[in-house]
Write an enzyme that holds these catalytic residues in place. Structure first.
Site, PDB file in Angstrom:
ATOM      1  N   ASP A  41       0.841  -1.198   0.000  1.00 54.27           N
ATOM      2  CA  ASP A  41       0.000   0.000   0.000  1.00 54.27           C
ATOM      3  C   ASP A  41       0.880   1.252   0.000  1.00 54.27           C
ATOM      4  OD1 ASP A  41      -1.991   1.889   0.383  1.00 54.27           O
ATOM      5  OD2 ASP A  41      -3.066   0.698   1.855  1.00 54.27           O
ATOM      6  N   ASP A  42       0.801   2.045  -1.069  1.00 52.10           N
ATOM      7  CA  ASP A  42       1.552   3.301  -1.187  1.00 52.10           C
ATOM      8  C   ASP A  42       3.063   3.092  -1.286  1.00 52.10           C
ATOM      9  OD1 ASP A  42      -0.908   4.503  -0.939  1.00 52.10           O
ATOM     10  OD2 ASP A  42      -0.503   5.494   0.973  1.00 52.10           O
ATOM     11  N   CYS A  79      -5.770   4.167  -3.776  1.00 47.43           N
ATOM     12  CA  CYS A  79      -6.056   2.844  -3.220  1.00 47.43           C
ATOM     13  C   CYS A  79      -7.249   2.136  -3.855  1.00 47.43           C
ATOM     14  CB  CYS A  79      -6.294   2.960  -1.719  1.00 47.43           C
ATOM     15  SG  CYS A  79      -5.020   3.853  -0.814  1.00 47.43           S
ATOM     16  N   ARG A  83      -7.641  -1.211  -6.420  1.00 47.44           N
ATOM     17  CA  ARG A  83      -8.163  -2.451  -5.853  1.00 47.44           C
ATOM     18  C   ARG A  83      -9.442  -2.885  -6.570  1.00 47.44           C
ATOM     19  NH1 ARG A  83      -5.502  -2.779  -0.505  1.00 47.44           N
ATOM     20  NH2 ARG A  83      -4.001  -1.080  -0.645  1.00 47.44           N
ATOM     21  N   LYS A 141      -6.251  -5.098   3.964  1.00 42.42           N
ATOM     22  CA  LYS A 141      -7.103  -3.944   3.684  1.00 42.42           C
ATOM     23  C   LYS A 141      -8.017  -4.217   2.491  1.00 42.42           C
ATOM     24  CE  LYS A 141      -6.418   0.628   1.672  1.00 42.42           C
ATOM     25  NZ  LYS A 141      -5.481   1.748   1.525  1.00 42.42           N
ATOM     26  N   HIS A 143     -11.258  -1.935   1.533  1.00 41.52           N
ATOM     27  CA  HIS A 143     -11.510  -0.586   0.999  1.00 41.52           C
ATOM     28  C   HIS A 143     -12.377  -0.605  -0.263  1.00 41.52           C
ATOM     29  CE1 HIS A 143      -9.737   3.703   0.173  1.00 41.52           C
ATOM     30  NE2 HIS A 143     -10.879   3.745   0.842  1.00 41.52           N
ATOM     31  N   HIS A 232       1.343   2.092   3.985  1.00 45.94           N
ATOM     32  CA  HIS A 232       0.461   3.252   4.154  1.00 45.94           C
ATOM     33  C   HIS A 232       0.734   3.896   5.515  1.00 45.94           C
ATOM     34  CE1 HIS A 232      -3.322   5.493   4.603  1.00 45.94           C
ATOM     35  NE2 HIS A 232      -3.612   5.237   3.341  1.00 45.94           N
ATOM     36  N   ASP A 345      -0.185  -0.669  -4.887  1.00 48.21           N
ATOM     37  CA  ASP A 345      -1.473  -0.197  -5.391  1.00 48.21           C
ATOM     38  C   ASP A 345      -1.392   1.168  -6.043  1.00 48.21           C
ATOM     39  OD1 ASP A 345      -1.074   1.246  -3.040  1.00 48.21           O
ATOM     40  OD2 ASP A 345      -3.134   1.030  -2.331  1.00 48.21           O
ATOM     41  N   ASN A 346      -0.332   1.911  -5.798  1.00 47.16           N
ATOM     42  CA  ASN A 346      -0.100   3.222  -6.426  1.00 47.16           C
ATOM     43  C   ASN A 346       1.287   3.681  -6.015  1.00 47.16           C
ATOM     44  OD1 ASN A 346      -2.538   3.926  -4.088  1.00 47.16           O
ATOM     45  ND2 ASN A 346      -0.498   4.754  -3.726  1.00 47.16           N
ATOM     46  N   LYS A 407       1.337   9.732  -5.543  1.00 48.19           N
ATOM     47  CA  LYS A 407      -0.014   9.196  -5.437  1.00 48.19           C
ATOM     48  C   LYS A 407      -1.045  10.286  -5.745  1.00 48.19           C
ATOM     49  CE  LYS A 407      -3.071   7.258  -1.832  1.00 48.19           C
ATOM     50  NZ  LYS A 407      -3.119   6.770  -0.432  1.00 48.19           N
TER      51      LYS A 407
END
Length: 578
Positions: A41-42, A79, A83, A141, A143, A232, A345-346, A407
């Protein structure tokens, strides 16, 4: 007839196969591979050792050395859009998350494709692969919606332990920001609290290994989606992982960018001619501008160095946990028959949230140490319980080396991420600059699993939009997308079109000038040489392609005065995502 259609839609929503899905249920076979997707994540483009980092990631690096390392892979710039596309194979504007709910514009609420959760028009990857004879597991996660019809267990996962929101504290059950009144964890269909001695990455891995172990003797393959909270914000990790990087980052983010770029060139991840953008804004202060390291005081340097240490420890701990899974697979003779994907994810997040005056009081009330003055010069507790750490724009820029910005931007720093896939003895080991996109993952996974999916679905179910990468990974094809294929993208006004080696991109104010720009992604990922004037025909062609994408996918443009940071504050005060 309307009642029947409603019942059918409800069954799709629950991930229950019906004859109209056109997915053939197959007999389990020992030759079918297990499949694991590890989603960070991130995480920035250059945060893994194999992508130029000084952070120790030996387990991920080993997976890359045995498989395919993609150097030109793209996702959504935030995010939930990524996803959504990963879990459905459908553009996020069609699937229900046309914008992140937390920053959704006023004119997008209540509109089709902007439901703020997966809608009834898509079938999850888990539901599809489950029909192919797979166990399905999810940890981490989610989301993608938290209603009863949208938690992982209702979207095709046999076993799941999932965080519903965009993030949370990694040590205790509390929100990481005032976007939510509370956070929600679900074990299958039941909301649960966290156990004692919890740390997110460790615990998610524990749960995954339990799921795999519970069914290992039935000769049925498994599909696992491991969506770590790492990395994240808040950046947190067990102290021993953070302390490994004592003294590593005191020279600052500018030096780190140069060091990583040199390693990326040496290892052939990027071409020799690439240079870095010196500064992101020379005329006015913006929160994502790279600060001057040499202008910082000695204590500010110590504080910021420890922030990057904490982030590095979190990446290191994630690699350690991925290594635990690999070790388990090898000990149980599963590794050779398991496909492993590692990706982000990014791009890296500049972490401007804690600096927003509207939120500072909340951080002071909910964390013992959140701002520099809270530490009183002793930063050894950073990343531990009660501590909020986020590393800021300078380190995020280093994490994204050599890509520009971050991001949520439609720049390479928002959209280009590490992507590694391994299937021992089955995929051609290579480092590839072929363009790949997040929508390609679902058809690839289903092809690997031998699941027959059809594009001739019921009218209300959208077909998969991407291209299978399987033949490319096996060395049977030398490209994924034809050089003449145009692929569109949009998030909260930031837009892009990919075609061959080129990308059309636009970022509205305050992120950019609102004008279409054209770049070569291979030779100029820092996006310094705008080719719009030099290649007017390609510019017009891609602008026209974006208009087609926008119309076909129901993109609702944000208002001219839209500011995602201001909208975030407005939506949080309203409790939009609560």
């Amino acid at each position: 007839m309307k009642t029947i259609k409603k019942i059918t839609a409800f069954l799709f929503l629950l991930g229950i196969a019906t004859s109209c899905t056109h997915i053939e249920k197959e007999t389990p076979s020992e030759t079918k591979p297990n499949i694991i997707i590890f989603l960070a994540d991130d995480m920035g483009y250059s945060d893994l050792g194999i992508y130029g980092s000084e952070i120790q990631t030996p387990n991920i690096d080993k997976i890359a050395s045995e498989g395919v390392q993609m150097t030109n892979f793209h996702v959504g710039a935030a995010c939930s859009p990524t996803r959504t596309m990963l879990m459905t194979g459908v553009d996020n504007h069609r699937a229900g998350l046309g914008n992140m709910l937390e920053i959704q514009a006023e004119n997008q609420f209540g509109q089709p494709g902007y439901e703020g959760q997966l809608n009834n028009n898509v079938i999850s990857l888990a539901s599809r692969i489950k029909e192919g004879g797979y166990h399905t597991y999810m940890v981490g996660k989610w989301h993608l919606g938290s209603t009863a019809e949208n938690i992982p267990s209702a979207r095709g996962f046999d076993e799941s332990f999932a965080l519903m929101e965009s993030g949370a504290d990694n040590w205790v059950n509390q929100p990481y920001a005032p976007l939510y009144k509370k956070v929600h964890y679900y074990r299958n269909d039941q909301e649960v609290d966290l156990p004692e001695n919890y740390f997110s990455t460790d615990y998610y891995t524990d749960e995954l290994l339990k799921y795999i172990d519970s069914n290992k003797s039935d000769e049925q393959p498994f599909f696992a989606y491991v969506a770590y909270q790492a990395v994240h914000m808040p950046h947190q990790a067990p102290k021993e992982f953070i302390d490994k990087y004592n003294g590593v980052y005191y020279e600052g983010w500018e030096q780190l960018r140069e060091t990583r770029l040199n390693k990326l060139k040496e290892t052939g991840v990027v071409s020799e001619e690439i240079t870095l953008k010196d500064e992101f804004d020379a005329t006015s202060y913006k929160p994502w501008m790279i600060p001057d390291w040499d202008a910082l005081s000695d204590d500010e340097k110590k504080f910021n160095a420890r922030r990057m240490q904490t982030y590095a420890g979190m990446v290191d701990n994630m690699d350690y946990n991925i290594g635990r899974v690999v070790e388990y697979l090898k000990a149980n003779d599963m590794y050779e028959n398991t496909v492993i994907i590692v990706m982000s994810d990014n791009g890296a997040d500049p972490n401007v949230l804690p600096d927003n005056p509207a939120f500072q009081a909340w951080f002071e009330q909910n964390y013992d140490t959140a701002l520099m003055e809270d530490y009183n010069g002793d930063y050894s507790s950073m990343g531990q319980k009660g501590s909020f750490s986020s590393y800021g724009a300078g380190w995020a820029a280093a994490a994204n080396t050599p890509n520009s910005y971050y991001k949520t931007f439609s720049t390479e720093g928002g959209l280009r991420v590490p992507f590694i896939i391994s299937y021992p003895n089955n995929f051609k080991t290579q480092k590839s600059s072929q363009f790949g996109y997040v929508l390609d993952i679902a058809p690839t996974v289903l092809d690997i699993a031998g699941v027959n999916y059809s594009k001739e679905m019921e009218e209300h179910i959208y077909p998969l939009a991407g291209s299978s990468m399987l033949s490319f990974f096996k060395g049977e094809n030398n490209y994924i997308h034809h050089k003449n294929e145009a692929i569109g993208y949009e998030l909260s006004g930031s837009s892009a079109v990919f075609k061959g080696d080129y990308k059309l991109t636009k970022n509205p104010s305050p992120k950019g000038n609102g004008q279409w720009e054209l770049y070569n992604m291979i030779t100029d990922p820092s996006e310094q040489n705008n080719l719009a004037e030099a290649m007017p025909e390609l510019l017009e062609e891609l602008i026209a392609a974006y208009a087609v994408y926008e119309k076909e996918n129901g993109v609702i443009p944000v208002p001219a005065d839209y500011d995602p940071v201001k909208q975030l504050v407005i939506n949080s005060q309203r409790g939009v995502a609560h």
